[in-house]
Write a protein that holds these residues in place. Structure first.
Motif, mmCIF file in Angstrom:
data_model
loop_
_atom_site.group_PDB
_atom_site.id
_atom_site.type_symbol
_atom_site.label_atom_id
_atom_site.label_comp_id
_atom_site.label_asym_id
_atom_site.label_seq_id
_atom_site.Cartn_x
_atom_site.Cartn_y
_atom_site.Cartn_z
ATOM 1 N N CYS A 6 0.835 -1.201 0.000
ATOM 2 C CA CYS A 6 0.000 0.000 0.000
ATOM 3 C C CYS A 6 0.869 1.250 0.000
ATOM 4 C CB CYS A 6 -0.878 -0.037 1.249
ATOM 5 S SG CYS A 6 -1.692 1.517 1.589
ATOM 6 N N LYS A 21 0.234 4.030 1.114
ATOM 7 C CA LYS A 21 0.039 4.907 2.259
ATOM 8 C C LYS A 21 0.686 4.338 3.521
ATOM 9 C CE LYS A 21 -3.498 7.779 4.351
ATOM 10 N NZ LYS A 21 -4.916 7.815 4.680
ATOM 11 N N CYS A 22 0.269 3.146 3.893
ATOM 12 C CA CYS A 22 0.812 2.611 5.139
ATOM 13 C C CYS A 22 2.099 1.834 4.897
ATOM 14 C CB CYS A 22 -0.221 1.739 5.846
ATOM 15 S SG CYS A 22 -0.706 0.272 4.923
ATOM 16 N N LYS A 23 2.327 1.423 3.680
ATOM 17 C CA LYS A 23 3.527 0.685 3.287
ATOM 18 C C LYS A 23 3.729 -0.566 4.150
ATOM 19 C CE LYS A 23 5.818 4.662 1.331
ATOM 20 N NZ LYS A 23 4.811 5.678 1.718
ATOM 21 N N CYS A 44 -6.616 1.331 4.164
ATOM 22 C CA CYS A 44 -6.287 2.697 3.734
ATOM 23 C C CYS A 44 -7.273 3.180 2.676
ATOM 24 C CB CYS A 44 -4.857 2.768 3.201
ATOM 25 S SG CYS A 44 -3.629 2.576 4.496
#
Lengths: 355, 464
Positions: free
Chosen positions: B44, B46-48, B70
């Motif tokens: 992701c 965003k959150c990785k 996310c």
């Protein structure tokens, strides 16, 4: 689908304007069944009204007609010279053609324009890319291939038309952009998010602050009616597509407009009306206009677009000025994706309406 | 200017980057640097941490780059941002969600519910309980009378489903209003149905018929809202829907009134409409429905070949070719000047907490000072261009007549072309619509007052 039925129905029907002669055609704009003579009359009268209402011309002006040899400009040249005589506009009309140097396309269409020169008695001036820039489109395409070639052609043509007009010492250039073209431009500017162009693209006269204004007497004239007029009048025009952009007329937006026209012919006029009525703040920023340091042509940058492109060609770096350079955003927008995609949203990369 | 320097990190020359993230739409505000790697690794952006969820569709909007969590919070974030930055819902409000059963309004209902649920939790936890919790109701319009006779069973099933959807939402409970569109008319149900049929049958243009039905739907929502004390109507109009509206308004020659319909707030009605899903794509909403198992109801209304349907096909095609096209269309139209009524009217009630009023004042859009007293088309309630109004007045002998006061688009596609049939048509229109027409759009005194506020010495007119 119903040609048989149309024949049967239309066979005895009278023209709904004169109620005298037999109807020969269904008018694309209104679907009225009318005779040929009445069609000529309403077609010409509408253009006359547009010219009068918008005060496109003043008596004594010298007007250049941008003539490509295609249907639009041929009909424009014919109709303007007719109206000029009929209503004594008092205009000096000229034909102005651009020779891009495309073998098998422009050379043939220029022959048509040369015949028009004789047929309508209008003096013709031909400006060639070769003389102006030292390059023909054939040579440019040989160097850069078939990607972005329309960018070169479009930028060069815009300037060539202005330079030709200056040579002819005309007061105004009239172009053959029709209602379909303008409706398409309105849609494209919405699709591309170009609010500045959206506010300008429906004006019938553009570039009034520049050296030579341009006007579009066919702003409300349907493409189909222009074809019909040329067909019935047996006007001599050239209808081959440019060999370097053969599918230029098959863009999404153009097809969409044709589909709309089938359901509701009035849609084309409605789109133009919307374009005129949009509530756009006049404060929408326009790029500041200056002059090109190299050639003196109007430009918002240090060098005008044509000079940048030309410099790239002459230095053997034809990508210069093309593609994702932020500073050149206006022209970058015109060719959003020069990928191998089968279809583009836009139909005419060349001959864009924005001057 | 151009970033030719090698130090430039903007990535505008990195073609590969663009190919790797096809979903990078204009509306997305993803971090610019370093996410190329994350995407290729299937993490992701965003959150990785979590893996990107895939649903086959991919490429549209923000899915295909986010993990499920996310994605959900991003979508809700867009909704909440629209609500708060436009002062759409105040704690004292009573909100009516227009629910069609489709994915967009289903998500709207869910999100409004989530917000209310959170507000309720805060309320329960707070000591002074100063901020009340806004109320929520749901409206469903039964349009079976307007379409071809379909089996009542289908509609019964649908209504049953809708009842269960609304019931299953956790408390606070929401009232469900099911309203048959023919009830805009008086008389018994047969009369109502016949009158509606007659008026719809009189409209020969299929697009006009569709649009008229849309206007009636809006009237119904207003009726439900004002009769039940609601102060806002929430519509599920998403970016995709609005982009279609932009094109269709343009095609119908409604360029002038277009900006009125596509803002976050439309307060030209007694009960203001709010569009909190304006920034969400239809694909994203569909995705969320699938992801969270939100039940939607597809009603078997017939689709006919109209300008509207042609436009949705066209926009869908464009969106496929470029996933940010719909956002671009809405953004372009968003640059057109909105109208004075495209904001929530200021709260004058002194019982409303000062903090609420202040917040609302701050977040409301600022108008560039132009005072406007628009005239509205009695049919579609769109503002009419002043010059067009002038032409109308010049042409018609009695400018009071109904058809003369309609906008040119309605006159073309809805009103009968034959003037002799006009009276018949007019008599069959719902009384609510006619009542609106006869009311002569008076200028709103409070908005006038606002403009001279600084020069008034007394606080209210009563003191004079």
């Amino acid at each position: 689908m119903d040609t048989g039925e149309k024949l049967r129905r239309g066979g005895g029907r009278l023209c709904c304007i004169c109620n005298d002669r037999r109807a020969a055609l269904k008018r694309p704009k209104t679907l009225q069944q009318i005779c040929r003579e009445c069609f000529y009359a309403v077609f010409e009268e509408e253009i006359h009204q547009v010219i009068i209402k918008n005060q496109l011309f003043k008596p004594g002006e010298r007007i250049a007609i941008g003539a490509s040899g295609g249907k639009d400009s041929t009909v424009l040249a014919y109709v303007l010279s007719e109206l000029n005589k009929r209503y004594s506009y008092g205009l000096d009309l000229f034909l102005l053609s651009i020779d891009e140097g495309i073998t098998g396309y422009r050379d043939d269409s220029l022959e048509t324009v040369k015949r028009n020169e004789l047929q309508y008695g209008l003096p013709l001036k031909i400006i060639s890319y070769k003389d102006l820039y030292g390059w023909t489109m054939d040579e440019i395409v040989k160097m850069i291939g078939l990607k972005n070639n329309c960018t070169f052609c479009g930028v060069f043509r815009r300037q060539a038309l202005d330079r030709g007009a200056a040579l002819l010492k005309v007061d105004k250039v009239a172009t053959g952009h029709n209602a379909d073209d303008i409706a398409e431009t309105v849609l494209l500017n919405i699709l591309r998010g170009d609010i500045a162009r959206l506010s300008r693209c429906t004006s019938i006269t553009t570039g009034e602050d520049g050296p030579i204004p341009r006007c579009k007497p066919f702003k409300y004239t349907y493409e189909k009616e222009i074809v019909m007029y040329a067909y019935f009048k047996k006007l001599d025009y050239f209808s081959t597509e440019c060999i370097y952009s053969p599918n230029a007329y098959r863009g999404f937006a153009r097809e969409f407009i044709k589909d709309l026209e089938r359901i509701r012919p009035r849609a084309i006029l409605d789109i133009i009306k919307s374009g005129e009525d949009f509530r756009i703040s006049t404060s929408t920023k326009m790029p500041e206009q200056g002059t090109c340091e190299r050639c003196g042509y109007i430009s918002s940058q240090k060098w005008c677009k044509a000079c940048v492109l030309l410099e790239g060609l002459n230095r053997g770096m034809p990508k210069l000025g093309i593609g994702r350079t932020r500073g050149m955003s206006s022209d970058q927008m015109k060719n959003p994706k020069p990928t191998g995609a089968a279809k583009n949203i836009e139909s005419k990369q060349c001959g864009s309406l924005d001057f | 200017m151009a970033c030719n320097g090698s130090a430039c990190q903007s990535g505008c020359y990195r073609d590969g980057y663009e190919a790797a993230t096809p979903g990078d739409g204009a509306a997305a505000t993803a971090p610019d640097n370093g996410n190329g790697n994350a995407t290729t690794n299937g993490l992701c952006v965003k959150c990785k941490v979590n893996e990107v969820f895939s649903d086959g569709g991919g490429g549209a909007g923000d899915d295909g780059r986010f993990c499920a969590e996310c994605f959900r919070s991003n979508l809700f974030g867009k909704f909440r941002h629209a609500i708060t930055s436009n002062a759409m819902i105040a704690p004292t409000d009573n909100v009516l969600v227009a629910f069609s059963g489709g994915p967009a309004s289903r998500v709207a209902l869910q999100f409004v519910h989530d917000m209310q649920y959170k507000a309720q939790k805060n309320f329960d936890a707070s000591r002074d309980r100063s901020l009340p919790v806004f109320g929520v109701g749901v409206a469903f319009i039964d349009e079976s009378a307007a379409s071809a006779p379909s089996s009542d069973k289908v509609m019964d099933m649908a209504i049953k489903d809708i009842k269960s959807i609304v019931l299953e939402l956790a408390p606070p409970t929401k009232e469900l209003h099911i309203f048959s569109i023919e009830r805009l008319y008086l008389g018994d149900s047969n009369d109502q149905r016949n009158k509606l049929k007659e008026v719809l049958d009189a409209v020969t243009d299929p697009t006009g018929k569709e649009d008229l039905l849309g206007h009636l739907r809006m009237l119904v929502l207003q009726k439900i809202a004002s009769e039940n004390g609601y102060t806002r109507v929430v519509l599920g109009s998403c970016t995709s829907r609005i982009s279609c509206h932009v094109i269709s308004a343009t095609v119908k020659g409604r360029g002038y009134s277009l900006p009125a319909d596509i803002q976050y707030v439309d307060a030209r009605w007694e009960v203001p409409l709010v569009l909190p899903l304006r920034d969400c794509l239809a694909q994203e909403l569909n995705m969320l429905c699938r992801l969270d198992g939100l039940k939607t109801i597809g009603l078997p209304y017939e689709t006919c070949h109209t300008i509207n349907s042609l436009i949705s096909t066209f926009v869908a095609l464009l969106q496929e070719e470029n996933p940010s096209r719909e956002s671009t269309i809405v953004r372009t139209a968003g640059k057109l000047n909105p109208f004075a009524f495209n904001r929530i009217p200021e709260i004058k009630d002194i019982n409303v907490p000062l903090a609420t009023r202040r917040r609302q004042k701050r977040s409301n859009i600022k108008l560039n000072g132009s005072i406007s007293s628009e005239s509205f088309c009695p049919m579609c309630y769109c503002p009419i261009m002043p010059t067009e109004l002038g032409i109308l007045k010049a042409q018609e002998v009695s400018s009071d007549s109904f058809d003369a006061s309609c906008c040119s688009s309605c006159r073309f596609q809805i009103l009968p072309q034959d003037p002799t049939r006009m009276e018949d048509f007019y008599s069959n229109l719902p009384p609510l619509l006619v009542a609106r027409a006869t009311r002569r759009n008076p200028p709103d005194p409070s908005s006038l007052r606002e403009h001279i506020q600084d020069y008034l010495l007394l606080d209210s007119e009563n003191e004079e």
